[in-house]
Write a protein that holds these residues in place. Structure first.
Motif, PDB file in Angstrom:
ATOM      1  N   HIS A  12      49.902  46.310  41.028  1.00 50.31           N
ATOM      2  CA  HIS A  12      49.054  45.720  39.992  1.00 50.31           C
ATOM      3  C   HIS A  12      47.583  45.775  40.412  1.00 50.31           C
ATOM      4  O   HIS A  12      46.710  46.093  39.598  1.00 50.31           O
ATOM      5  CB  HIS A  12      49.467  44.277  39.699  1.00 50.31           C
ATOM      6  N   CYS A  13      47.314  45.488  41.665  1.00 49.73           N
ATOM      7  CA  CYS A  13      45.928  45.521  42.139  1.00 49.73           C
ATOM      8  C   CYS A  13      45.362  46.933  42.075  1.00 49.73           C
ATOM      9  O   CYS A  13      44.211  47.125  41.663  1.00 49.73           O
ATOM     10  CB  CYS A  13      45.827  44.956  43.554  1.00 49.73           C
ATOM     11  N   CYS A  14      46.137  47.931  42.456  1.00 43.93           N
ATOM     12  CA  CYS A  14      45.656  49.311  42.372  1.00 43.93           C
ATOM     13  C   CYS A  14      45.325  49.674  40.931  1.00 43.93           C
ATOM     14  O   CYS A  14      44.312  50.323  40.663  1.00 43.93           O
ATOM     15  CB  CYS A  14      46.694  50.274  42.946  1.00 43.93           C
ATOM     16  N   VAL A  15      46.157  49.249  40.003  1.00 34.75           N
ATOM     17  CA  VAL A  15      45.899  49.553  38.595  1.00 34.75           C
ATOM     18  C   VAL A  15      44.606  48.880  38.140  1.00 34.75           C
ATOM     19  O   VAL A  15      43.740  49.528  37.544  1.00 34.75           O
ATOM     20  CB  VAL A  15      47.089  49.136  37.702  1.00 34.75           C
ATOM     21  N   VAL A  16      44.431  47.598  38.434  1.00 35.44           N
ATOM     22  CA  VAL A  16      43.228  46.917  37.946  1.00 35.44           C
ATOM     23  C   VAL A  16      41.965  47.377  38.658  1.00 35.44           C
ATOM     24  O   VAL A  16      40.881  47.348  38.072  1.00 35.44           O
ATOM     25  CB  VAL A  16      43.345  45.370  37.963  1.00 35.44           C
ATOM     26  N   LEU A  17      42.090  47.847  39.881  1.00 35.49           N
ATOM     27  CA  LEU A  17      40.906  48.353  40.575  1.00 35.49           C
ATOM     28  C   LEU A  17      40.334  49.591  39.897  1.00 35.49           C
ATOM     29  O   LEU A  17      39.157  49.908  40.072  1.00 35.49           O
ATOM     30  CB  LEU A  17      41.213  48.650  42.043  1.00 35.49           C
ATOM     31  N   THR A  18      41.133  50.270  39.090  1.00 33.88           N
ATOM     32  CA  THR A  18      40.619  51.453  38.384  1.00 33.88           C
ATOM     33  C   THR A  18      39.635  51.079  37.288  1.00 33.88           C
ATOM     34  O   THR A  18      38.874  51.936  36.837  1.00 33.88           O
ATOM     35  CB  THR A  18      41.756  52.283  37.750  1.00 33.88           C
ATOM     36  N   ALA A  19      39.622  49.826  36.849  1.00 33.46           N
ATOM     37  CA  ALA A  19      38.775  49.418  35.718  1.00 33.46           C
ATOM     38  C   ALA A  19      37.504  48.693  36.118  1.00 33.46           C
ATOM     39  O   ALA A  19      36.652  48.461  35.278  1.00 33.46           O
ATOM     40  CB  ALA A  19      39.588  48.527  34.771  1.00 33.46           C
ATOM     41  N   ALA A  20      37.382  48.333  37.367  1.00 33.62           N
ATOM     42  CA  ALA A  20      36.217  47.544  37.788  1.00 33.62           C
ATOM     43  C   ALA A  20      35.058  48.462  38.160  1.00 33.62           C
ATOM     44  O   ALA A  20      35.253  49.548  38.701  1.00 33.62           O
ATOM     45  CB  ALA A  20      36.583  46.645  38.952  1.00 33.62           C
ATOM     46  N   SER A  21      33.882  47.998  37.884  1.00 34.14           N
ATOM     47  CA  SER A  21      32.684  48.792  38.154  1.00 34.14           C
ATOM     48  C   SER A  21      32.119  48.554  39.550  1.00 34.14           C
ATOM     49  O   SER A  21      31.233  49.282  39.979  1.00 34.14           O
ATOM     50  CB  SER A  21      31.614  48.484  37.110  1.00 34.14           C
ATOM     51  N   ARG A  22      32.618  47.533  40.222  1.00 35.23           N
ATOM     52  CA  ARG A  22      32.144  47.190  41.567  1.00 35.23           C
ATOM     53  C   ARG A  22      33.345  46.784  42.416  1.00 35.23           C
ATOM     54  O   ARG A  22      34.435  46.540  41.894  1.00 35.23           O
ATOM     55  CB  ARG A  22      31.169  46.008  41.484  1.00 35.23           C
ATOM     56  N   PRO A  23      33.143  46.652  43.717  1.00 37.65           N
ATOM     57  CA  PRO A  23      34.231  46.161  44.577  1.00 37.65           C
ATOM     58  C   PRO A  23      34.724  44.794  44.104  1.00 37.65           C
ATOM     59  O   PRO A  23      33.951  43.981  43.600  1.00 37.65           O
ATOM     60  CB  PRO A  23      33.575  46.061  45.956  1.00 37.65           C
ATOM     61  N   VAL A  24      36.016  44.558  44.257  1.00 39.26           N
ATOM     62  CA  VAL A  24      36.633  43.316  43.804  1.00 39.26           C
ATOM     63  C   VAL A  24      37.152  42.526  44.998  1.00 39.26           C
ATOM     64  O   VAL A  24      37.998  43.031  45.748  1.00 39.26           O
ATOM     65  CB  VAL A  24      37.805  43.582  42.834  1.00 39.26           C
ATOM     66  N   PRO A  25      36.677  41.295  45.182  1.00 37.65           N
ATOM     67  CA  PRO A  25      37.196  40.471  46.272  1.00 37.65           C
ATOM     68  C   PRO A  25      38.688  40.162  46.060  1.00 37.65           C
ATOM     69  O   PRO A  25      39.154  40.010  44.921  1.00 37.65           O
ATOM     70  CB  PRO A  25      36.374  39.186  46.177  1.00 37.65           C
ATOM     71  N   ALA A  26      39.409  40.061  47.156  1.00 37.12           N
ATOM     72  CA  ALA A  26      40.835  39.734  47.072  1.00 37.12           C
ATOM     73  C   ALA A  26      41.041  38.407  46.350  1.00 37.12           C
ATOM     74  O   ALA A  26      42.010  38.260  45.598  1.00 37.12           O
ATOM     75  CB  ALA A  26      41.443  39.685  48.476  1.00 37.12           C
ATOM     76  N   ALA A  27      40.137  37.450  46.541  1.00 37.11           N
ATOM     77  CA  ALA A  27      40.277  36.154  45.870  1.00 37.11           C
ATOM     78  C   ALA A  27      40.209  36.311  44.353  1.00 37.11           C
ATOM     79  O   ALA A  27      40.924  35.615  43.621  1.00 37.11           O
ATOM     80  CB  ALA A  27      39.195  35.189  46.349  1.00 37.11           C
ATOM     81  N   ARG A  28      39.387  37.228  43.876  1.00 37.23           N
ATOM     82  CA  ARG A  28      39.283  37.445  42.421  1.00 37.23           C
ATOM     83  C   ARG A  28      40.552  38.128  41.903  1.00 37.23           C
ATOM     84  O   ARG A  28      41.054  37.801  40.835  1.00 37.23           O
ATOM     85  CB  ARG A  28      38.039  38.286  42.119  1.00 37.23           C
TER      86      ARG A  28
END
Length: 176
Positions: A12-28
């Motif tokens: 799930h995290c790999c999938v959502v990381l494809t949509a973010a424009s910046r690095p995403v903290p694990a807490a988010r």
């Protein structure tokens, strides 16, 4: 094949990381998926050790994919989290007990081991042939073209909903 829950979270995290424009903290990411931050951090560290994501340090730091989603097979994620070991390990039960088959007569794996090996090979081939990009495409087909961009916006928004500050995002996929 039984997989750990960490595999699901990591995918799930790999999938959502494809949509973010910046690095995403694990807490988010943990907040998005309503999972313990420490548990999710462990999965992200496994992905990082496998070279699937990298950690970006600093105020706007977090995780990003290290390569395009089309180049990350589901098997890569499974092995990063659960390891490469086979799910079934033959213990040569046929060589035990009062009617044991002598080792010299066991010139090939038993039918159970062969069947389990074939099933695992098919399972691994299926995972190797499916990528994170395939999951993203399915999310877009099933949830609509705005789902992942919506998640990407949420990931990059700060705690007050301001997309310019606060917690940063990555490339993600909503509905995932």
């Amino acid at each position: 094949m039984k997989l750990s829950g960490g595999v699901e979270w990591a995918l799930h995290c790999c999938v959502v990381l494809t949509a973010a424009s910046r690095p995403v903290p694990a807490a988010r990411l943990a907040e998005l998926h309503d999972v313990s931050p420490s548990y999710l951090a462990k999965q992200m560290q496994a992905l990082s050790r496998a070279g699937l994501v990298r950690s970006v340090q600093g105020k706007t730091g977090g995780y990003v994919l290290t390569r395009p989603a089309a180049e990350i097979a589901l098997l890569d994620v499974v092995q990063a989290v659960d390891g490469p070991e086979p799910a079934f390990v033959c213990t040569e039960i046929r060589q035990r007990g009062p009617l044991a088959t002598p080792p010299e007569k066991c010139t090939r794996p038993c039918p159970v081991a062969r069947a389990m090996g074939a099933a695992e090979a098919a399972w691994r081939a299926s995972l190797a042939g499916t990528t994170v990009a395939d999951l993203v495409a399915t999310v877009e087909d099933e949830s609509g073209p705005d789902a992942l961009p919506g998640v990407g916006s949420w990931l990059t928004a700060g705690p007050d909903g301001d997309a310019r500050g606060g917690v940063t995002g990555g490339r993600g996929a909503g509905g995932a």
